[in-house]
Design an enzyme around this catalytic site. Structure first.
Site: not given
Ligand code: C5P
Length: 318
Positions: A16, A108, A110-112, A114-117, A150
């Site tokens: 996102k 990526p 911790a990049a803003g 939202g990948g992990g979320s 998120d």
């Protein structure tokens, strides 16, 4: 031995961007209350799952996660994918099998973005399917909110949404009339969301921001199904409408020079997504974003050596 008929389920987990992000207050639980326009973009991780038979992987306690792909990492026990699965397991019958997840990582961390979320939301949906548990939308979103701020957005089917509170309040904003192009640049340095919010809480003399007003203006445009040029025309104001920018600069001061050099190179406003450090520009079409990415690849500013450059669609319709 593989049980007969075992199925592998796969889901795409999109990234996102935050087109705006207003911090509108501090909540009793210590979190910040937000008003933010979230938009899914066409940059994806891929998550697949299969049930484990009781005799498989006896060395693994609980569910299993392996990560491959260009941005593979060594997953820890508290990975959001496993935390989401554990949260759902509490609502499933005790007989449900352990799960083996495989994640192909392209967004990526911790990049803003939202990948992990997004991975966590995909894990919730896949685990519910694999276990055949019915979770109604309200319960799913509540579960998602407990996993991370998120996660509800990604667990919802929304493309572009007004996200309020800690992330648990979602309203659809429709989508643009035609597909926009996004050029996203993620510096090699990472930013922890927690550190950025902590820096925000320490900032004195916070100037009143226009973020809430720009958020409202953008919401109106999206709801009206605006054409891409009308959305791109708002980018100079959206650039000023991320209230986490001063806090992100406290944690990563070099981000200001990176943004300056990007803007000098491409003559476009660059917005920060979420708590950063990803900076992105909006284009009226994916083709324009692709041309800009090529140019940036040729003329990469010194401060951005090692940065990841992605182009992605911000799609018009489903
Ligand atoms: O919910 P999530 O784990 O993504 O948040 C990480 C940290 O960022 C939280 O522990 C909190 O300190 C901070 N945060 C916040 N307000 C938000 C979201 C996150 O203060 N709306």
């Amino acid at each position: 031995m593989t049980p007969v008929g075992r199925t592998r389920l796969t889901a795409q987990a999109p990234a996102k961007v935050n087109l705006t992000l207003a911090v509108v207050g501090r909540r009793d639980d210590g979190y910040h209350a937000l008003e933010s326009v979230f938009a899914r973009i066409g940059l994806y991780d891929e998550l697949s799952v299969e049930p484990l038979a009781p005799w498989e992987a006896p060395e693994v306690d609980g569910d299993e996660l392996s990560v491959e792909g260009p941005l593979a990492y060594e997953p820890m026990k508290d990975d959001l994918v496993l935390r989401a699965t554990t949260a759902l397991r509490r609502q499933a019958p005790p007989s449900v099998p352990r799960l083996r997840f495989r994640l192909t990582k392209r967004i990526p961390a911790a990049a803003g973005l939202g990948g992990g979320s997004s991975d966590a939301a995909a894990a919730l949906l896949l685990a519910a399917l694999a276990w055949d548990v019915e979770v109604d939308q309200g319960a799913l979103l509540a579960l998602a909110a407990r996993v991370g701020s998120d996660v509800p957005f990604f667990a919802s089917a929304l493309r572009v949404a007004m996200v309020r509170g800690r992330g648990e309040s979602l309203a659809s904003l429709g989508s643009p009339a035609a597909t926009l192009g996004v050029l996203a640049v993620t510096p090699a340095a990472r930013l922890s969301t927690e550190d950025v919010f902590a820096a925000l809480a320490m900032l004195r003399d916070r100037r009143p921001s226009e973020a809430a007003a720009v958020t409202a203006r953008l919401a109106d445009l999206m709801a009206a199904g605006a054409q891409p040029p009308a959305i791109v025309a708002l980018a100079p104001r959206m650039r000023e409408a991320n209230d986490l920018w001063p806090a992100a600069l406290r944690v990563l001061p070099g981000l200001a020079a990176m943004r300056f050099e990007l803007e000098q190179t491409l003559m476009r406003p660059f917005l920060m997504s979420g708590s950063g450090p990803t900076l992105f520009a909006l284009y009226a079409s994916p083709a324009e974003a692709a041309v800009a990415a090529q140019r940036l690849g040729r003329e990469l500013p010194p401060s951005l050596q090692g940065a990841a450059i992605h182009t992605a669609d911000l799609p018009a319709t489903r």
